[in-house]
Design an enzyme around this catalytic site. Sequence first.
Site, PDB file in Angstrom:
ATOM      1  N   GLY A   1      11.711   6.610  25.948  1.00 40.04           N
ATOM      2  CA  GLY A   1      12.066   5.230  25.624  1.00 40.04           C
ATOM      3  C   GLY A   1      13.556   5.093  25.382  1.00 40.04           C
ATOM      4  O   GLY A   1      14.110   5.716  24.483  1.00 40.04           O
TER       5      GLY A   1
ATOM      6  N   GLU B   1      13.404   6.836  30.474  1.00 36.33           N
ATOM      7  CA  GLU B   1      13.127   5.394  30.371  1.00 36.33           C
ATOM      8  C   GLU B   1      12.381   4.946  31.625  1.00 36.33           C
ATOM      9  O   GLU B   1      12.806   5.225  32.742  1.00 36.33           O
ATOM     10  CB  GLU B   1      14.462   4.638  30.217  1.00 36.33           C
ATOM     11  CG  GLU B   1      14.392   3.143  30.391  1.00 36.33           C
ATOM     12  CD  GLU B   1      13.427   2.439  29.441  1.00 36.33           C
ATOM     13  OE1 GLU B   1      13.560   2.600  28.221  1.00 36.33           O
ATOM     14  OE2 GLU B   1      12.513   1.735  29.949  1.00 36.33           O
TER      15      GLU B   1
ATOM     16  N   HIS C   1      44.937 -10.245  11.447  1.00 37.33           N
ATOM     17  CA  HIS C   1      45.473  -9.147  12.239  1.00 37.33           C
ATOM     18  C   HIS C   1      45.711  -7.934  11.341  1.00 37.33           C
ATOM     19  O   HIS C   1      46.176  -8.106  10.212  1.00 37.33           O
ATOM     20  CB  HIS C   1      46.798  -9.569  12.870  1.00 37.33           C
ATOM     21  CG  HIS C   1      47.467  -8.469  13.632  1.00 37.33           C
ATOM     22  ND1 HIS C   1      47.030  -8.078  14.873  1.00 37.33           N
ATOM     23  CD2 HIS C   1      48.520  -7.666  13.303  1.00 37.33           C
ATOM     24  CE1 HIS C   1      47.795  -7.073  15.297  1.00 37.33           C
ATOM     25  NE2 HIS C   1      48.706  -6.804  14.368  1.00 37.33           N
TER      26      HIS C   1
ATOM     27  N   VAL D   1       9.118  -0.762   6.285  1.00 40.26           N
ATOM     28  CA  VAL D   1       9.714   0.117   7.293  1.00 40.26           C
ATOM     29  C   VAL D   1      11.230   0.103   7.140  1.00 40.26           C
ATOM     30  O   VAL D   1      11.889   1.144   7.147  1.00 40.26           O
ATOM     31  CB  VAL D   1       9.314  -0.364   8.714  1.00 40.26           C
ATOM     32  CG1 VAL D   1      10.107   0.384   9.783  1.00 40.26           C
ATOM     33  CG2 VAL D   1       7.815  -0.174   8.921  1.00 40.26           C
ATOM     34  N   CYS D   2      11.799  -1.084   6.973  1.00 35.23           N
ATOM     35  CA  CYS D   2      13.257  -1.241   6.967  1.00 35.23           C
ATOM     36  C   CYS D   2      13.937  -0.305   5.965  1.00 35.23           C
ATOM     37  O   CYS D   2      14.798   0.504   6.325  1.00 35.23           O
ATOM     38  CB  CYS D   2      13.578  -2.699   6.665  1.00 35.23           C
ATOM     39  SG  CYS D   2      15.291  -2.997   6.325  1.00 35.23           S
TER      40      CYS D   2
ATOM     41  N   ALA E   1      14.614  -6.921  10.833  1.00 36.09           N
ATOM     42  CA  ALA E   1      14.493  -7.111   9.389  1.00 36.09           C
ATOM     43  C   ALA E   1      15.051  -8.462   8.939  1.00 36.09           C
ATOM     44  O   ALA E   1      14.463  -9.124   8.079  1.00 36.09           O
ATOM     45  CB  ALA E   1      15.224  -5.982   8.679  1.00 36.09           C
TER      46      ALA E   1
ATOM     47  N   LYS F   1       0.808  -1.229   0.000  1.00 37.97           N
ATOM     48  CA  LYS F   1       0.000   0.000   0.000  1.00 37.97           C
ATOM     49  C   LYS F   1       0.835   1.271   0.000  1.00 37.97           C
ATOM     50  O   LYS F   1       0.328   2.344  -0.305  1.00 37.97           O
ATOM     51  CB  LYS F   1      -0.960   0.007   1.186  1.00 37.97           C
ATOM     52  CG  LYS F   1      -0.341   0.158   2.564  1.00 37.97           C
ATOM     53  CD  LYS F   1      -1.451   0.058   3.612  1.00 37.97           C
ATOM     54  CE  LYS F   1      -0.940  -0.024   5.015  1.00 37.97           C
ATOM     55  NZ  LYS F   1      -0.507   1.245   5.566  1.00 37.97           N
TER      56      LYS F   1
HETATM   57  C1  LIG Z   1      13.699   3.505  13.218  1.00 37.13           C
HETATM   58  C2  LIG Z   1      13.822   2.014  13.013  1.00 37.13           C
HETATM   59  C3  LIG Z   1      15.076   1.457  12.850  1.00 37.13           C
HETATM   60  C4  LIG Z   1      15.204   0.096  12.648  1.00 37.13           C
HETATM   61  N1  LIG Z   1      16.456  -0.429  12.503  1.00 37.13           N
HETATM   62  C5  LIG Z   1      16.597  -1.761  12.313  1.00 37.13           C
HETATM   63  C6  LIG Z   1      17.883  -2.324  12.123  1.00 37.13           C
HETATM   64  O1  LIG Z   1      18.894  -1.620  12.118  1.00 37.13           O
HETATM   65  N2  LIG Z   1      17.978  -3.652  11.923  1.00 37.13           N
HETATM   66  C7  LIG Z   1      16.866  -4.466  11.910  1.00 37.13           C
HETATM   67  O2  LIG Z   1      17.002  -5.673  11.725  1.00 37.13           O
HETATM   68  N3  LIG Z   1      15.641  -3.966  12.090  1.00 37.13           N
HETATM   69  C8  LIG Z   1      15.476  -2.629  12.288  1.00 37.13           C
HETATM   70  N4  LIG Z   1      14.220  -2.109  12.424  1.00 37.13           N
HETATM   71  C9  LIG Z   1      13.070  -3.038  12.380  1.00 37.13           C
HETATM   72  C10 LIG Z   1      12.719  -3.422  10.924  1.00 37.13           C
HETATM   73  O3  LIG Z   1      12.455  -2.256  10.186  1.00 37.13           O
HETATM   74  C11 LIG Z   1      11.523  -4.350  10.897  1.00 37.13           C
HETATM   75  O4  LIG Z   1      11.799  -5.469  11.724  1.00 37.13           O
HETATM   76  C12 LIG Z   1      11.234  -4.843   9.491  1.00 37.13           C
HETATM   77  O5  LIG Z   1      10.947  -3.769   8.628  1.00 37.13           O
HETATM   78  C13 LIG Z   1      10.038  -5.804   9.507  1.00 37.13           C
HETATM   79  O6  LIG Z   1       9.809  -6.274   8.235  1.00 37.13           O
HETATM   80  P1  LIG Z   1       8.348  -6.777   7.786  1.00 37.13           P
HETATM   81  O7  LIG Z   1       8.486  -7.194   6.372  1.00 37.13           O
HETATM   82  O8  LIG Z   1       7.829  -7.752   8.773  1.00 37.13           O
HETATM   83  O9  LIG Z   1       7.401  -5.504   7.913  1.00 37.13           O
HETATM   84  P2  LIG Z   1       7.490  -4.005   7.380  1.00 37.13           P
HETATM   85  O10 LIG Z   1       8.849  -3.598   7.023  1.00 37.13           O
HETATM   86  O11 LIG Z   1       6.760  -3.213   8.404  1.00 37.13           O
HETATM   87  O12 LIG Z   1       6.651  -4.046   6.038  1.00 37.13           O
HETATM   88  C14 LIG Z   1       5.272  -4.259   6.041  1.00 37.13           C
HETATM   89  C15 LIG Z   1       4.701  -3.669   4.751  1.00 37.13           C
HETATM   90  O13 LIG Z   1       3.342  -4.053   4.649  1.00 37.13           O
HETATM   91  C16 LIG Z   1       2.614  -2.994   4.073  1.00 37.13           C
HETATM   92  N5  LIG Z   1       1.201  -3.187   4.415  1.00 37.13           N
HETATM   93  C17 LIG Z   1       0.652  -3.211   5.651  1.00 37.13           C
HETATM   94  N6  LIG Z   1      -0.670  -3.422   5.567  1.00 37.13           N
HETATM   95  C18 LIG Z   1      -0.952  -3.549   4.259  1.00 37.13           C
HETATM   96  C19 LIG Z   1      -2.158  -3.790   3.545  1.00 37.13           C
HETATM   97  N7  LIG Z   1      -3.323  -3.938   4.173  1.00 37.13           N
HETATM   98  N8  LIG Z   1      -2.108  -3.855   2.196  1.00 37.13           N
HETATM   99  C20 LIG Z   1      -0.918  -3.711   1.532  1.00 37.13           C
HETATM  100  N9  LIG Z   1       0.247  -3.479   2.168  1.00 37.13           N
HETATM  101  C21 LIG Z   1       0.221  -3.411   3.506  1.00 37.13           C
HETATM  102  C22 LIG Z   1       3.230  -1.759   4.724  1.00 37.13           C
HETATM  103  O14 LIG Z   1       2.977  -0.587   3.973  1.00 37.13           O
HETATM  104  C23 LIG Z   1       4.708  -2.139   4.751  1.00 37.13           C
HETATM  105  O15 LIG Z   1       5.388  -1.672   3.608  1.00 37.13           O
HETATM  106  C24 LIG Z   1      14.049  -0.743  12.609  1.00 37.13           C
HETATM  107  C25 LIG Z   1      12.776  -0.182  12.758  1.00 37.13           C
HETATM  108  C26 LIG Z   1      12.667   1.185  12.949  1.00 37.13           C
HETATM  109  C27 LIG Z   1      11.286   1.771  13.116  1.00 37.13           C
END
Ligand SMILES: Cc1cc2nc3c(=O)[nH]c(=O)nc-3n(C[C@H](O)[C@H](O)[C@H](O)COP(=O)(O)OP(=O)(O)OC[C@H]3O[C@@H](n4cnc5c(N)ncnc54)[C@H](O)[C@@H]3O)c2cc1C
Length: 469
Positions: A176, A199, A438, A41-42, A314, A35
């Site tokens: 947090g 925190e 090293h 998010v990643c 991620a 969408k």
């Molecule tokens: C600031 C921040 C920093 C981070 N840093 C790290 C890091 O350094 N290393 C790490 O491993 N993780 C990190 N994370 C966590 C990581 O981003 C998430 O664990 C990862 O993105 C999860 O992947 P996912 O595919 O499960 O979901 P998401 O990445 O959340 O993707 C879900 C997707 O589904 C789509 N969607 C939702 N509902 C619908 C719908 N009804 N129809 C169509 N599409 C839909 C959304 O738009 C989204 O694009 C971080 C998170 C944040 C917020």
Amino acid sequence: MSDVYDAAIIGGGPGGYVAAIRGHQLGLKTVLLEKERIGGVCLNRGCIPTKTLLADVEGILWSKQAAAHGIIDREPSVSFPSMMQRKNSVVDKIVGGLEKLLGDIGVTIVEDTVTRLEPGEVVTASGERVQAENIIIATGSRPWTPPIEGIDSPGVVSTREILSLSERPQRLVIIGGGIIGQEFAAIFAALGTEVTVIEALDRILMQVDPDLTKRYASLLPGRGIKTHTSALVRHIHKTDNGLRVVFEKKSKEIAVDADLVLTATGRRPYFGGLDPEEAGVEIVDGAVSVDEHLRTGAEGIYAIGDVLGRYMLAHEASFHGEIAAENISGMERTADKACVPSCVFTIPQISWVGMTEEEAQSAGLSYRSSTFPLAASGKAVALGEPRGWIKLIEDPEANRLIGAHLMGPQVSELIGELTLAIQSGMSASDLADTIHAHPTIAEAVRESALGLLDGSIHAAARVKQHTPT
Ligand SMILES: Cc1cc2nc3c(=O)[nH]c(=O)nc-3n(C[C@H](O)[C@H](O)[C@H](O)COP(=O)(O)OP(=O)(O)OC[C@H]3O[C@@H](n4cnc5c(N)ncnc54)[C@H](O)[C@@H]3O)c2cc1C
């Protein structure tokens, strides 16, 4: 759309897009429904943008140190808008590359919100019905904020909005002190913002080994980061001078003023407006429930990544994406046996995998731990970042490593070796028998392993033994 797909994937984050690519490799006819923007998010507002900003900040800190040592003649002047611009370019480059890859291999992408799902079909907001033998729910997570009076005030932002700022705040309060809160604290403090972290728990970075947290917390005042632990935010209100955050600590009310307040109080699984229970998918404690094959109880419906409410990282989501695609193609892969490493990309970095000492004690295990100081690592000293440790934990009865906890420069790059070691049941001797190049920080991993054997070479590792009573 009259085609019947082998797999319809809802959500194009690192879980969903990896499932699509792996599905393509296995010959599955795949459709990815997203969408917002592919990458989730990643790529768009999590891992990649924050790590881009942190890379810039490391350069800025290095320049400041170089100026202090007389190596360069003045401290750098930093353009926040240029940093944000570079961050946007990096995101665009990576997301653009991914979109091209998905297009080139023939994954169908539907840019729409899925509003309904049932076994065999998903329906989008524009009324498109997509038929698929299998469905993968990969809708991710979203920020969770506690019910604090004034939390909706203008100037109180989530991690999504803070990544779109055009101006750097002079004073930032972060509610947090977890991983995400600490990464933003590191970014803004290095740029000269006065940062206060509040925190609720009695220590920051609750998931991290307490020895490492203590050491990391001790570095924060020197970085311009004030921390209040065991502190509960009561309300936030507007003043003539910005925002005032009022919190309670040891039964006293304390106020701190800010230009911007970031809530970094955790994330919760997100269903994107869908009702998975309607399709027969079980939800437990707000997360989708799956078996070890990532199958929900509903026919042909899988779920992966943050929506399961596990590590919410991620690389876990992507690993799940591969496993779900493989199981759809007829394999029987399980997700539960894998070790999941974690990293905090602060300065210095923290990374870990496996058990902490506390967890080993709760599990009734006897263990030995060895902590080697990076002050004795030539590479760490050369990098100007000797404040860190490599701690390894071994179960002597099973003769296998059960935990690794690292703090130091680029230790996120070392956790792969230790994840492999722990997952494959290796021992300290296996690490010690392996020559490490090293000068690298990786040598300190071997030194720590030697600490569990006949003794480390360049400094005495601190060795502890725990036997359950
Ligand atoms: C600031 C921040 C920093 C981070 N840093 C790290 C890091 O350094 N290393 C790490 O491993 N993780 C990190 N994370 C966590 C990581 O981003 C998430 O664990 C990862 O993105 C999860 O992947 P996912 O595919 O499960 O979901 P998401 O990445 O959340 O993707 C879900 C997707 O589904 C789509 N969607 C939702 N509902 C619908 C719908 N009804 N129809 C169509 N599409 C839909 C959304 O738009 C989204 O694009 C971080 C998170 C944040 C917020």
